[in-house]
Write a protein that holds these residues in place. Structure first.
Motif, PDB file in Angstrom:
ATOM      1  N   GLN A  21      -8.687  -3.997  -0.249  1.00  0.00           N
ATOM      2  CA  GLN A  21      -8.833  -3.939  -1.701  1.00  0.00           C
ATOM      3  C   GLN A  21     -10.236  -4.289  -2.180  1.00  0.00           C
ATOM      4  OE1 GLN A  21      -5.612  -5.842  -3.796  1.00  0.00           O
ATOM      5  NE2 GLN A  21      -4.050  -4.956  -2.479  1.00  0.00           N
TER       6      GLN A  21
ATOM      7  N   GLU B 256      -7.672   0.157  -6.608  1.00  0.00           N
ATOM      8  CA  GLU B 256      -7.029   0.066  -5.297  1.00  0.00           C
ATOM      9  C   GLU B 256      -6.831   1.431  -4.651  1.00  0.00           C
ATOM     10  OE1 GLU B 256      -3.451  -2.241  -5.193  1.00  0.00           O
ATOM     11  OE2 GLU B 256      -4.235  -3.783  -6.546  1.00  0.00           O
TER      12      GLU B 256
ATOM     13  N   TYR C 101      -6.116   4.496   0.053  1.00  0.00           N
ATOM     14  CA  TYR C 101      -5.796   3.126  -0.340  1.00  0.00           C
ATOM     15  C   TYR C 101      -6.482   2.184   0.634  1.00  0.00           C
ATOM     16  CZ  TYR C 101      -3.247  -1.266  -0.846  1.00  0.00           C
ATOM     17  OH  TYR C 101      -2.929  -2.593  -1.037  1.00  0.00           O
TER      18      TYR C 101
ATOM     19  N   GLY D 200       0.806  -1.207   0.000  1.00  0.00           N
ATOM     20  CA  GLY D 200       0.000   0.000   0.000  1.00  0.00           C
ATOM     21  C   GLY D 200       0.837   1.254   0.000  1.00  0.00           C
TER      22      GLY D 200
ATOM     23  N   THR E 149      -6.696  -1.284   2.328  1.00  0.00           N
ATOM     24  CA  THR E 149      -5.822  -2.431   2.561  1.00  0.00           C
ATOM     25  C   THR E 149      -6.509  -3.761   2.253  1.00  0.00           C
ATOM     26  OG1 THR E 149      -6.474  -2.483   4.905  1.00  0.00           O
ATOM     27  CG2 THR E 149      -4.511  -1.209   4.326  1.00  0.00           C
TER      28      THR E 149
END
Length: 599
Positions: free
Chosen positions: A493, A464, A489, A5, A491
């Protein structure tokens, strides 16, 4: 923290980026009705509590006569009719007035527009709003014109709400302004809790304390705000990494309007030009030196506020002059040498992207370098030419929706952007817009908002990473004006992919579609790209660059819209002069008035 990430983020905070933060929580809004309903609920909740509570508001174009709906689900299909008042709605004015009467402190930094055309632009954006807010209890609103001299602006959009337990921050492309909800603009925003909310509050606080003369002597209930590190934020079980970024113009750079204005770009002077020499030279890098003819109609040029014709102006201009000519340093949010953090944040994400990108943008005209920094067009061309990269989908306004505000000069730059990007990427690239009302057979019904205005400035990389905020894809947004973006972002996804699907359904499922798409239809990015690439096959109301560039950008500039730098600067009434610009007028107008760069 996920090392994978972390690779999405640019790391140099000196360019104008916050640290990457773990302890935050983010939820998303697609279009203004969702955002305004949630904002209303949080401000009302703060008003019902006790202790030190505040609302901090940064706005570009704002309106207290903005409808704030109650929370309700979005319909599956976006209607084309303008949104009308409904039972349960409130005005933003009433939401704030009630909260401040209950002890909530309101602080507002609203951009005061320098635009000379129309002459009263600054009144509605935002002089009238500031005046009305300052009649509320526990409130101080500031007409903020601490931006680069001549043609700068504050374009950030941010609302922060502190209740007795925690801090919330709202960030994205949306001002609190009536057209955004009534005309159903295409927007994206975030609600942020935890440490990232504190960092976004830091943006407001750093700009607030710059107004030393305004704040001096004010009573606590009108001026006090806690330092960011003193604000309590709720502990959250975070699943995201976040990073805020800013653009701030550099006030120490050479002023291209000298000697009609100060030698350097400053942020404490009235935004007006003084015509005091028989002939004045404008010297701009990359443009041949030209001379401005003597002007006899006036010796000061600007709107009625900055020429001090408006009686409200002189004391505000005098207070501004007593403040620093440059921004304070010591924080990632402001610096005397400016910030280009948003550009670097996007560039870092582009380098990391492997497979696909979705971009929504209002302007899409960044086809020229900013000093030593390549244009966004160049960065995207490099990306789409990578063998492993699969798809870039861009959704933007129609060119004819933006031409007038760009003095009919946007077309060549949009055309350059589209042509070069499509040529570089081939089938990997599709650039889309809504079909015109004429093509869809819509009459000029005043109750219709079609085609919807694409105001969003949103990037989604590989499903993402999200970057959303106020910065358009142009040089102003990446270097000249004050802007604020936010990167998220996930984590796990899943969150960003879910947001992308919601956005696609909202943009594609519009009135007049043959068959609304389902969530399953847009589940996979690459396979769902067919709806953007072949919209007529599926009865959708969009079109793309593959119909031919002339059909895609059919704007014809009327003869009376020839480039005129004098009228663009508000120098109306000058009808007897020898045009000194020759073939450079378009370039000069673009580089110093319409899309200047601030590095």
């Amino acid at each position: 923290m996920s090392d994978d990430g972390m690779t999405w983020f640019g790391g140099d905070v000196a360019t104008g980026m916050s640290p990457v933060l773990e302890r935050s929580e983010v939820s998303f809004f697609v279009d203004a009705d969702e955002y305004y309903a949630d904002l209303r609920a949080e401000v009302v909740r703060a008003g019902e509590q006790s202790g030190d509570r505040f609302v901090c508001w940064i706005g570009f174009e704002s309106s207290l006569s903005t409808v704030m709906p109650s929370q309700e689900p979005q319909p599956a299909v976006k209607a084309a009719e303008r949104r009308q008042w409904r039972e349960g709605d409130m005005w933003w004015r009433d939401v704030l007035a009630d909260a401040t009467s209950r002890g909530v402190m309101l602080r507002a930094l609203l951009n005061l527009h320098p635009a000379p055309k129309p002459a009263d632009k600054y009144i509605e954006a935002n002089l009238t709003t500031v005046g009305e807010l300052n009649r509320f209890e526990n409130t101080l609103a500031i007409d903020d014109f601490r931006y680069l001299f001549m043609n700068g602006t504050h374009h950030q959009k941010l609302v922060v709400v502190q209740n007795e337990q925690e801090l919330f921050a709202y960030i994205g492309s949306m001002d609190v302004q009536q057209k955004r909800i009534a005309d159903r603009w295409c927007e994206v925003g975030c609600k942020v809790r935890g440490e990232a909310a504190r960092e976004l509050y830091r943006v407001f606080h750093s700009r607030w304390v710059e107004h030393t003369e305004v704040l001096d002597g004010m009573p606590r209930e009108r001026s006090w705000l806690p330092a960011p590190d003193q604000v309590a934020v709720a502990p959250v079980d975070a699943r995201v990494l976040t990073q805020a970024s800013v653009t701030v113009g550099r006030p120490t750079r050479k002023n291209p309007f000298h000697p009609l204005g100060p030698a350097q770009q400053v942020v404490n002077e009235a935004h007006r030009l003084r015509i005091a020499t028989p002939r004045a030279t404008i010297d701009l890098p990359g443009v041949p030196t030209v001379q401005v003819p003597s002007l006899t109609v006036a010796d000061v040029v600007g709107n009625a506020f900055f020429t001090a014709k408006d009686p409200a102006a002189p004391p505000l201009i005098a207070m501004a002059a007593e403040q620093s000519p440059v921004y304070a340093s010591g924080t990632w949010t402001l610096d005397p040498e400016g910030r280009t953090g948003i550009y670097h944040q996007i560039a870092a994400a582009l380098r990391r992207t492997k497979h696909h990108i979705y971009l929504e943008d209002q302007y899409l005209i960044d086809d020229a370098a900013m000093g030593e920094l390549p244009s966004m067009l160049d960065l995207l061309i490099e990306k789409v030419q990578e063998p492993a990269f699969r798809k870039l989908i861009v959704f933007c306004n129609r060119d004819d929706q933006i031409e007038e505000e760009f003095e009919w000069q946007a077309g060549p730059h949009r055309r350059s952007f589209v042509e070069h990007l499509a040529a570089a990427g081939g089938d990997k690239v599709v650039i889309c817009q809504y079909k015109s009302a004429e093509v869809l057979g819509i009459t000029s019904d005043a109750e219709l908002a079609w085609p919807f205005y694409v105001h969003s400035k949103t990037w989604i990389f590989d499903d993402e990473l999200l970057i959303v905020g106020s910065a358009n894809c142009n040089r102003r947004g990446y270097s000249h004006d004050s802007e604020l973006d936010f990167a998220v972002y996930d984590t796990e996804q899943t969150m960003i992919a879910d947001l992308r699907r919601r956005i696609w359904l909202r943009r594609l499922n519009t009135a007049m579609v043959d068959r609304p798409l389902s969530p399953d239809d847009v589940d996979d990015f690459v396979s769902a790209a067919r709806y953007w690439e072949r919209p007529d096959e599926f009865g959708l109301t969009i079109e793309n660059n593959r119909i031919g560039i002339d059909a895609f950008m059919a704007t014809e500039v009327p003869g009376e819209r020839e480039p005129d730098i004098f009228k663009a600067l508000g120098w109306d009434g000058i009808d007897t002069y020898v045009d000194p610009f020759g073939s450079t007028v378009e370039e000069l107008l673009w580089n110093i008035v319409i899309d200047p760069e601030g590095t």
